[in-house]
Enzyme design. Sequence first.
Site, PDB file in Angstrom:
ATOM      1  N   SER A  27       0.837  -1.194   0.000  1.00 46.73           N
ATOM      2  CA  SER A  27       0.000   0.000   0.000  1.00 46.73           C
ATOM      3  C   SER A  27       0.871   1.243   0.000  1.00 46.73           C
ATOM      4  O   SER A  27       2.084   1.169   0.182  1.00 46.73           O
ATOM      5  CB  SER A  27      -0.912   0.037   1.230  1.00 46.73           C
ATOM      6  OG  SER A  27      -1.656  -1.144   1.369  1.00 46.73           O
ATOM      7  N   ASP A  59       9.002  -9.869   9.986  1.00 38.04           N
ATOM      8  CA  ASP A  59       9.316 -11.301   9.963  1.00 38.04           C
ATOM      9  C   ASP A  59       8.763 -11.934  11.231  1.00 38.04           C
ATOM     10  O   ASP A  59       9.347 -11.813  12.317  1.00 38.04           O
ATOM     11  CB  ASP A  59      10.824 -11.508   9.875  1.00 38.04           C
ATOM     12  CG  ASP A  59      11.192 -12.963   9.631  1.00 38.04           C
ATOM     13  OD1 ASP A  59      10.342 -13.839   9.879  1.00 38.04           O
ATOM     14  OD2 ASP A  59      12.319 -13.228   9.196  1.00 38.04           O
ATOM     15  N   ASP A  74       9.119 -18.518  11.532  1.00 33.61           N
ATOM     16  CA  ASP A  74      10.353 -19.281  11.368  1.00 33.61           C
ATOM     17  C   ASP A  74      10.002 -20.736  11.079  1.00 33.61           C
ATOM     18  O   ASP A  74       8.929 -21.227  11.483  1.00 33.61           O
ATOM     19  CB  ASP A  74      11.232 -19.211  12.616  1.00 33.61           C
ATOM     20  CG  ASP A  74      12.082 -17.945  12.658  1.00 33.61           C
ATOM     21  OD1 ASP A  74      12.461 -17.447  11.582  1.00 33.61           O
ATOM     22  OD2 ASP A  74      12.357 -17.452  13.771  1.00 33.61           O
TER      23      ASP A  74
END
Length: 831
Positions: free
Chosen positions: A307, A379, A382
């Site tokens: 965006s 992030d 994992d």
Amino acid sequence: MSAAPTRRRHWLRIILFTAVWIVIIVVALSGLGILWLRSAAKSALPILDGDIHLASQGAPTLSAPVTVRRDQHGVPHIDAATQEDMFVAQGYVTAQDRLWQMDAFRRNANGELAEVMGPSLLRHDKAQRMFQFRNTAHRIYASLPPAERARYEAYARGVNLYITQHQDSLPPEFHLLHYKPEPWTGADSISIGMMMVDMLDTHWYTKLSREKIAAKLNNPKLESDLYPVGSWRDHPPTGELLDLSQPHPQPPGTSNDEDDERTVTRTMPVPDWPTPMGAPSMRGIFAHGWGSTNPPIDSCRDCTPGSNNWVIDGKHTASGKPLLSNDMHLGLNEPNIWYMADLRAPGYHTAGVTLPGMPFVIAGHNEHVAWGFTALYGDVQDLYIEKLDGKGNFQVADGSWKPLNVNHEIIRVRSRKDFAYDVRLTDHGPLLDPLFTRDSRAIALKWTLYDTTLNSIPLYGLNTASNWTEFSSALSQWCWPTQNVVYSDDQGHIGYHAVGRIPMRSAGITDKPVLDAVHGWQGYIPFDDMPNAFDPPSGFLATANSRVTPDKSKYPITDEWADPYRAERISKLLQGRDNLKPADMLATQTDIYSEMDQEFGHRLSYAIDHTANADDQLRKAADLMRSWDGRLTTDSAAASLVTQARYALRIMLLEPKLGAEDAENYEWSESNFAVEEIVMRSNPAWLPSAYKDWDAFLADAVRRGMIIGHATTNVSQWTYGSWHVVDIEHPLSNFLPYVGRIAGTGEQPLSGDTTTVKQVGRSFGPSQRFTMDWNNIDGSTENIVLGESGNPYSPYFRDQWDDYYNGRTFALPFTPTAVTSNTRHTLRLLP
């Protein structure tokens, strides 16, 4: 005359007669089908005027009448005596326009599509069950505070009142698929929210993909070239005063010097992930990859959910009051992903875009504050390679063994037996099914979504905040998805904050599956340590999915950022300017200039000029590119040449080192910048051995791009819009083509590309456009792509398309006076 020719003529007449009748029958049945569909659609049109009693066999409905005024675009302005009544009305009114979409969304999230659409969606459903979205939604819903849960229950009650009253006049999709919707629940709304989390925060497959590509390259320097962490073009929203005429330093770890051997640690290539049993991906159908099993839309190589947003304080605006803009880039489908609404009750008055199936306003404004979102790309996942003993146990960090948890899922499949599917889980999370990863290892997905201590969805707090203190307090409770939020208020303040729970890792962010406990998580980055700014010296803040951390950042958020071009262009257009008006905001949202494409055009022209075997068509192409203004207009031939050459160039660059399959599969959010750096620096390590120099290679890329793109003989007539198009279709168009002909836009010439502020692809782009003007709250603009209704026979089905497509917008009335003067329909919902 012999009998044989007579018999042949006789049989020919029979065959011809039969064929004619078959055609007549097919045409008649098609006509009847269309008439039936038209009748079903018209019978499902909602009542927009008059009174409706929300009677419900003894269950509570409303405490007092609710007034629903619809403006010239069919946007509902709901006015209720209590907030509970308001949420009931929001559920009811949204169901009037979007009930089938709501049901499809929850089935999509919960892994229940095969039940109504058949075995081709079984694989999709297995993936959704594997990722535990339905179970997670129920856990989150059960953990909500009672007052919050009551709001979801009120919304669900409104939806169910509509379903109960309209069993015989449901949207035509229910008739086409021969089923009726189940009652709505509060947990269903949370499931739909999980789709958004899945779309914006799912990047686990990049770690598997990079592992494969790194092994093929076997060269840390080449790997780092493909996966830069940020760029020298970045403009983090620190609010510092910058001289944009000067070059910017590269962020740490992104040097491209030939002797630099540092490697970076994240990527986003396309996973080796097929669509469900050969059928169209329902994730892609519903919302541009809302889910982790599929890469971005095939027709748009570099389209990734993202965006633009920015905010400007009053020192730089014509009115002296802040301006805030937001356009969220997602998949474009019919109906739109967003539904506009204005919700008003004592202690609550908020307008903007809502997510069909969820209460509240997702992005927009109230009487005091305004806000907009972009994806942060934090992030939050994992991958762990687990050790199994083959007896149903997995090994934990201390070397002992524990039994796997097993969720026994039953997936209903239309016209087939129920399918039993077991999901195995370790302490890290669910084990990924090898069917999807094509990896024989036992790999568990750890995700913040699975943390049972995280259960907050603070939309109500955002909707009701009246200042920065209250707004940021609500933001501090935000768990997922990771987002960039810009803010402005009626007191003249502006702000920015990155939000979402991002793990702190003692061993740092990992770019591949891990084996050891060293890569565990140690809590989450504190809210106050996330990137943020309030009333900065520059009076300007903007994000567009690229790097938001300054060069020296206390905590790593991610190693993957989007290409920097949109953020850079927004900053160059707006930062440091004065006397800015709302029209300047729209001009920026629809901007189609690409500095990177223009620079590529110049470099390609130079290469052709310095290549001995360039033919007349290539030299004509060079002339077109060197004189190009860098705007990707639909009538531009240079835009065709540059973009097609870039597509061809990438494969030509990667294939010698990765092979054909991995060269095609390499996709990553900053791949355009990676290729730009390789080419503009003429990196000798990447020049394919078949070419004597970079000029010869680039000239051949132009030649190959023209071949692949089917350029016209007169290359000046190869207009960009002749092949670069937008085509928005109904989700069922892949299964029932005549639905697409009725509901879809068809192919329309499309300006811009993935490096322009107007980031677009065939079925991807700005899903809405919003500008908040605190000088004129009723002049603040909001529009979606097509319209409020999902019914092709509604006047509000596609009434916003011309404005959206042609770069125009319109005001969303907000104050009671403005709403009254713009009212076209008035409906009263009665107890």
